[in-house]
Design an enzyme around this catalytic site. Structure first.
Site, PDB file in Angstrom:
ATOM      1  N   ASP A   1      -6.448  -3.738  -7.814  1.00 19.95           N
ATOM      2  CA  ASP A   1      -7.028  -4.287  -6.583  1.00 19.95           C
ATOM      3  C   ASP A   1      -7.241  -5.782  -6.741  1.00 19.95           C
ATOM      4  O   ASP A   1      -7.482  -6.266  -7.849  1.00 19.95           O
ATOM      5  CB  ASP A   1      -8.346  -3.599  -6.224  1.00 19.95           C
ATOM      6  CG  ASP A   1      -8.691  -3.830  -4.763  1.00 19.95           C
ATOM      7  OD1 ASP A   1      -8.191  -3.074  -3.912  1.00 19.95           O
ATOM      8  OD2 ASP A   1      -9.408  -4.798  -4.469  1.00 19.95           O
TER       9      ASP A   1
ATOM     10  N   ARG B   1       0.826  -1.227   0.000  1.00 17.93           N
ATOM     11  CA  ARG B   1       0.000   0.000   0.000  1.00 17.93           C
ATOM     12  C   ARG B   1       0.851   1.264   0.000  1.00 17.93           C
ATOM     13  O   ARG B   1       0.493   2.251   0.649  1.00 17.93           O
ATOM     14  CB  ARG B   1      -0.975   0.009   1.178  1.00 17.93           C
ATOM     15  CG  ARG B   1      -2.066  -1.056   1.099  1.00 17.93           C
ATOM     16  CD  ARG B   1      -3.067  -0.719  -0.005  1.00 17.93           C
ATOM     17  NE  ARG B   1      -4.120  -1.706  -0.087  1.00 17.93           N
ATOM     18  CZ  ARG B   1      -5.321  -1.566   0.468  1.00 17.93           C
ATOM     19  NH1 ARG B   1      -5.613  -0.477   1.138  1.00 17.93           N
ATOM     20  NH2 ARG B   1      -6.215  -2.506   0.336  1.00 17.93           N
TER      21      ARG B   1
ATOM     22  N   TYR C   1     -14.267 -12.298   0.509  1.00 14.51           N
ATOM     23  CA  TYR C   1     -15.026 -11.093   0.144  1.00 14.51           C
ATOM     24  C   TYR C   1     -16.312 -11.464  -0.597  1.00 14.51           C
ATOM     25  O   TYR C   1     -17.357 -10.824  -0.409  1.00 14.51           O
ATOM     26  CB  TYR C   1     -14.155 -10.146  -0.699  1.00 14.51           C
ATOM     27  CG  TYR C   1     -13.119  -9.454   0.154  1.00 14.51           C
ATOM     28  CD1 TYR C   1     -13.441  -8.312   0.868  1.00 14.51           C
ATOM     29  CD2 TYR C   1     -11.830  -9.979   0.289  1.00 14.51           C
ATOM     30  CE1 TYR C   1     -12.500  -7.689   1.689  1.00 14.51           C
ATOM     31  CE2 TYR C   1     -10.896  -9.367   1.110  1.00 14.51           C
ATOM     32  CZ  TYR C   1     -11.239  -8.226   1.805  1.00 14.51           C
ATOM     33  OH  TYR C   1     -10.334  -7.613   2.634  1.00 14.51           O
TER      34      TYR C   1
ATOM     35  N   ARG D   1      -7.261  10.732  -7.043  1.00 15.79           N
ATOM     36  CA  ARG D   1      -8.430   9.899  -6.768  1.00 15.79           C
ATOM     37  C   ARG D   1      -9.722  10.706  -6.889  1.00 15.79           C
ATOM     38  O   ARG D   1     -10.766  10.172  -7.268  1.00 15.79           O
ATOM     39  CB  ARG D   1      -8.261   9.295  -5.373  1.00 15.79           C
ATOM     40  CG  ARG D   1      -9.383   8.475  -4.840  1.00 15.79           C
ATOM     41  CD  ARG D   1      -9.364   7.067  -5.402  1.00 15.79           C
ATOM     42  NE  ARG D   1     -10.301   6.247  -4.651  1.00 15.79           N
ATOM     43  CZ  ARG D   1     -11.604   6.229  -4.881  1.00 15.79           C
ATOM     44  NH1 ARG D   1     -12.121   6.935  -5.854  1.00 15.79           N
ATOM     45  NH2 ARG D   1     -12.395   5.486  -4.133  1.00 15.79           N
TER      46      ARG D   1
ATOM     47  N   ARG E   1      -3.947   6.551   0.205  1.00 14.56           N
ATOM     48  CA  ARG E   1      -4.526   7.768   0.777  1.00 14.56           C
ATOM     49  C   ARG E   1      -3.613   8.570   1.681  1.00 14.56           C
ATOM     50  O   ARG E   1      -3.919   9.716   1.993  1.00 14.56           O
ATOM     51  CB  ARG E   1      -5.814   7.421   1.523  1.00 14.56           C
ATOM     52  CG  ARG E   1      -6.957   7.138   0.580  1.00 14.56           C
ATOM     53  CD  ARG E   1      -8.088   6.447   1.291  1.00 14.56           C
ATOM     54  NE  ARG E   1      -7.623   5.160   1.772  1.00 14.56           N
ATOM     55  CZ  ARG E   1      -8.393   4.256   2.365  1.00 14.56           C
ATOM     56  NH1 ARG E   1      -9.656   4.516   2.573  1.00 14.56           N
ATOM     57  NH2 ARG E   1      -7.895   3.110   2.761  1.00 14.56           N
TER      58      ARG E   1
HETATM   59  O1  CP3 Z   1       0.068   0.523  -3.256  1.00 17.07           O
HETATM   60  C1  CP3 Z   1      -0.388  -0.627  -3.424  1.00 17.07           C
HETATM   61  O2  CP3 Z   1      -0.253  -1.537  -2.591  1.00 17.07           O
HETATM   62  C2  CP3 Z   1      -1.003  -0.979  -4.763  1.00 17.07           C
HETATM   63  C3  CP3 Z   1      -2.382  -1.142  -4.880  1.00 17.07           C
HETATM   64  C4  CP3 Z   1      -3.240  -2.065  -4.016  1.00 17.07           C
HETATM   65  C5  CP3 Z   1      -4.541  -1.680  -3.592  1.00 17.07           C
HETATM   66  N1  CP3 Z   1      -5.137  -2.735  -2.995  1.00 17.07           N
HETATM   67  C6  CP3 Z   1      -5.156  -0.347  -3.807  1.00 17.07           C
HETATM   68  C7  CP3 Z   1      -6.299   0.072  -2.979  1.00 17.07           C
HETATM   69  C8  CP3 Z   1      -3.039  -3.371  -3.574  1.00 17.07           C
HETATM   70  C9  CP3 Z   1      -1.803  -4.246  -3.693  1.00 17.07           C
HETATM   71  C10 CP3 Z   1      -4.254  -3.796  -2.936  1.00 17.07           C
HETATM   72  C11 CP3 Z   1      -4.461  -5.145  -2.397  1.00 17.07           C
HETATM   73  C12 CP3 Z   1      -5.702  -5.433  -1.661  1.00 17.07           C
HETATM   74  N2  CP3 Z   1      -6.963  -4.978  -1.910  1.00 17.07           N
HETATM   75  C13 CP3 Z   1      -5.780  -6.348  -0.582  1.00 17.07           C
HETATM   76  C14 CP3 Z   1      -4.617  -7.165  -0.048  1.00 17.07           C
HETATM   77  C15 CP3 Z   1      -3.750  -6.403   0.868  1.00 17.07           C
HETATM   78  C16 CP3 Z   1      -4.390  -6.057   2.185  1.00 17.07           C
HETATM   79  O3  CP3 Z   1      -4.576  -4.851   2.427  1.00 17.07           O
HETATM   80  O4  CP3 Z   1      -4.695  -6.981   2.958  1.00 17.07           O
HETATM   81  C17 CP3 Z   1      -7.118  -6.376  -0.158  1.00 17.07           C
HETATM   82  C18 CP3 Z   1      -7.666  -7.205   0.990  1.00 17.07           C
HETATM   83  C19 CP3 Z   1      -7.864  -5.513  -1.013  1.00 17.07           C
HETATM   84  C20 CP3 Z   1      -9.330  -5.257  -0.971  1.00 17.07           C
HETATM   85  C21 CP3 Z   1      -9.642  -3.855  -0.669  1.00 17.07           C
HETATM   86  N3  CP3 Z   1      -9.402  -2.793  -1.520  1.00 17.07           N
HETATM   87  C22 CP3 Z   1     -10.236  -3.349   0.513  1.00 17.07           C
HETATM   88  C23 CP3 Z   1     -10.636  -4.172   1.714  1.00 17.07           C
HETATM   89  C24 CP3 Z   1     -10.354  -1.964   0.346  1.00 17.07           C
HETATM   90  C25 CP3 Z   1     -11.011  -1.001   1.273  1.00 17.07           C
HETATM   91  C26 CP3 Z   1     -10.187  -0.700   2.456  1.00 17.07           C
HETATM   92  C27 CP3 Z   1      -9.336   0.510   2.170  1.00 17.07           C
HETATM   93  O5  CP3 Z   1      -8.134   0.463   2.446  1.00 17.07           O
HETATM   94  O6  CP3 Z   1      -9.932   1.501   1.722  1.00 17.07           O
HETATM   95  C28 CP3 Z   1      -9.781  -1.649  -0.915  1.00 17.07           C
HETATM   96  C29 CP3 Z   1      -9.649  -0.291  -1.514  1.00 17.07           C
HETATM   97  C30 CP3 Z   1      -8.288   0.116  -1.967  1.00 17.07           C
HETATM   98  N4  CP3 Z   1      -7.431  -0.645  -2.693  1.00 17.07           N
HETATM   99  C31 CP3 Z   1      -7.704   1.400  -1.770  1.00 17.07           C
HETATM  100  C32 CP3 Z   1      -6.458   1.372  -2.401  1.00 17.07           C
HETATM  101  C33 CP3 Z   1      -5.467   2.501  -2.526  1.00 17.07           C
HETATM  102  C34 CP3 Z   1      -8.366   2.591  -1.090  1.00 17.07           C
HETATM  103  C35 CP3 Z   1      -9.359   3.133  -2.057  1.00 17.07           C
HETATM  104  C36 CP3 Z   1      -9.529   4.615  -2.018  1.00 17.07           C
HETATM  105  O7  CP3 Z   1      -8.733   5.349  -2.626  1.00 17.07           O
HETATM  106  O8  CP3 Z   1     -10.511   5.052  -1.387  1.00 17.07           O
END
Ligand code: CP3
Length: 339
Positions: free
Chosen positions: A72, A22, A146, A35, A26
């Site tokens: 994602d 990550r 999920y 975004r 944000r």
């Molecule tokens: O920088 C990076 O790591 C690259 C991009 C990336 C994202 N998600 C972007 C994202 C990666 C590698 C992921 C993986 C991901 N996505 C996982 C595995 C890693 C972990 O955190 O356990 C999981 C479980 C997800 C599913 C997911 N996506 C959830 C549960 C959420 C909501 C929670 C949150 O953090 O907002 C997301 C959204 C998400 N994926 C965001 C980002 C940057 C936030 C979205 C936003 O900008 O509002």
């Protein structure tokens, strides 16, 4: 050779390569600004221009050794007909599924994800020479949670009840995710990804025999199938929460790297995992948020524990949105000896 690839091949550089899960997101003001231009998160992920920009933002700031593709783990089920929407303040939301037939890949499902390949091509062309491009997907178990729960869950009780109560039916669901994940990651590798990581974020929700069957088994199947198609591309697996069962991933022979969460003692990982694989981790995300001496002392202890073998410096989970961006800069500078 690029430092991250050297570690994964067992030739550890004197300064451990670093990237952070990550690292795009944000906590970066430039991410929040980008975004805002795309209110729908799925559309954002599937827009190669914006996704490439989000991938590159942390690289410009910090000169990381790894750039993780911006996408994602829930894009695969989305392309397979289980549409996801991301609700502000809630996270991902699905219509919960109760049958493996809810995932019915049509012949053109991968076309919907071709923008991700285009993102990979654009990022690859823009990256500095030292930086390794990391593709990724969710591990089948984590993606299944999920789908079955309808979103993020605390206890994953419905998914476990399905797996334990109807293991053959659940295996079918997992098998569909294995096959589609192999094709999706293969597409990322063809487009230029140099390493791929499988995120099994909820492996720790399973009992040990469940980890073997629904986390280790599918992750090994994916890595083995990818290895047949792309023998030069290392696979990293991150079985978060797997505890001592993490050793099975390291000794399986399927992975070049194993990511560990912050609950794993580095000394244990150095003794048990490092003889088999490069270990990736495992600074606590909140220690990074807190910063200061706590951060440098924790980073030093991790570095010290892993100095006898291949180590990729990372967090135990993702960067949290409240993290001051300067703390990431301080961590990188400290590890490179400039701090
Ligand atoms: O920088 C990076 O790591 C690259 C991009 C990336 C994202 N998600 C972007 C994202 C990666 C590698 C992921 C993986 C991901 N996505 C996982 C595995 C890693 C972990 O955190 O356990 C999981 C479980 C997800 C599913 C997911 N996506 C959830 C549960 C959420 C909501 C929670 C949150 O953090 O907002 C997301 C959204 C998400 N994926 C965001 C980002 C940057 C936030 C979205 C936003 O900008 O509002």
């Amino acid at each position: 050779m690029k430092p991250l690839l050297s570690s994964l091949r067992g030739q550890q550089p004197s300064i451990p390569p670093i990237w952070l899960m990550r690292q795009a997101g944000r906590y970066l003001p430039e991410y929040r600004a980008l975004r805002q231009q795309a209110p729908d998160f799925v559309q954002f992920c599937l827009d190669p221009e914006m996704a490439a920009e989000a991938t590159l933002q942390p690289i410009r700031r910090y000169d990381m050794d790894g750039a993780i593709l911006f996408a994602d783990i829930l894009l695969i089920p989305h392309a397979l007909g289980c549409r996801v929407r991301f609700e502000p303040g809630v996270g991902p939301v699905f219509e919960p599924i109760t049958s493996p037939n809810a995932l019915s890949p049509g012949s053109d499902w991968l076309d919907m994800l071709h923008p991700v390949g285009e993102t990979v091509r654009r990022v690859k062309a823009a990256l500095p020479a030292r930086t390794t491009l990391i593709g990724f997907a969710g591990a089948p178990w984590t993606v299944a949670t999920y789908l079955v729960e309808g979103g993020t869950s605390r206890d994953h009780a419905k998914t476990r009840a399905w797996a334990f109560g109807d293991p053959e039916g659940f295996d079918l669901l997992i098998r569909r995710l294995v096959e589609t994940t192999v094709d999706y990651l293969s597409m990322q590798i063809d487009a230029g990804a140099e390493v791929v990581q499988l995120f099994d974020s909820w492996a720790g929700a399973l009992p040990a025999d469940g980890i073997r069957r629904w986390s280790l088994g599918p992750c090994v199947a994916i890595a083995t199938a990818l290895g047949a198609r792309h023998p030069e591309t290392p696979v990293i697996v991150f079985p978060r929460g797997a505890g001592p069962a993490t050793a099975w991933f390291a000794t399986s022979g399927a992975f070049a790297g194993v990511g560990i969460d912050s609950s794993i003692p580095p000394e244990w990982a150095a003794a048990v995992l490092q003889p088999n694989v490069a270990v990736q981790g495992n600074l606590d995300s909140i220690v990074l948020k807190v910063g200061g001496d706590t951060l440098t002392e924790s980073a030093a202890a991790i570095r010290q524990a892993f100095q006898g073998g291949p180590h990729i410096f990372n967090l135990g989970h993702g960067v949290v949105p409240q993290t001051p961006p300067e703390h990431v800069a301080e961590l990188v500078a400290y590890l490179r000896g400039e701090g």
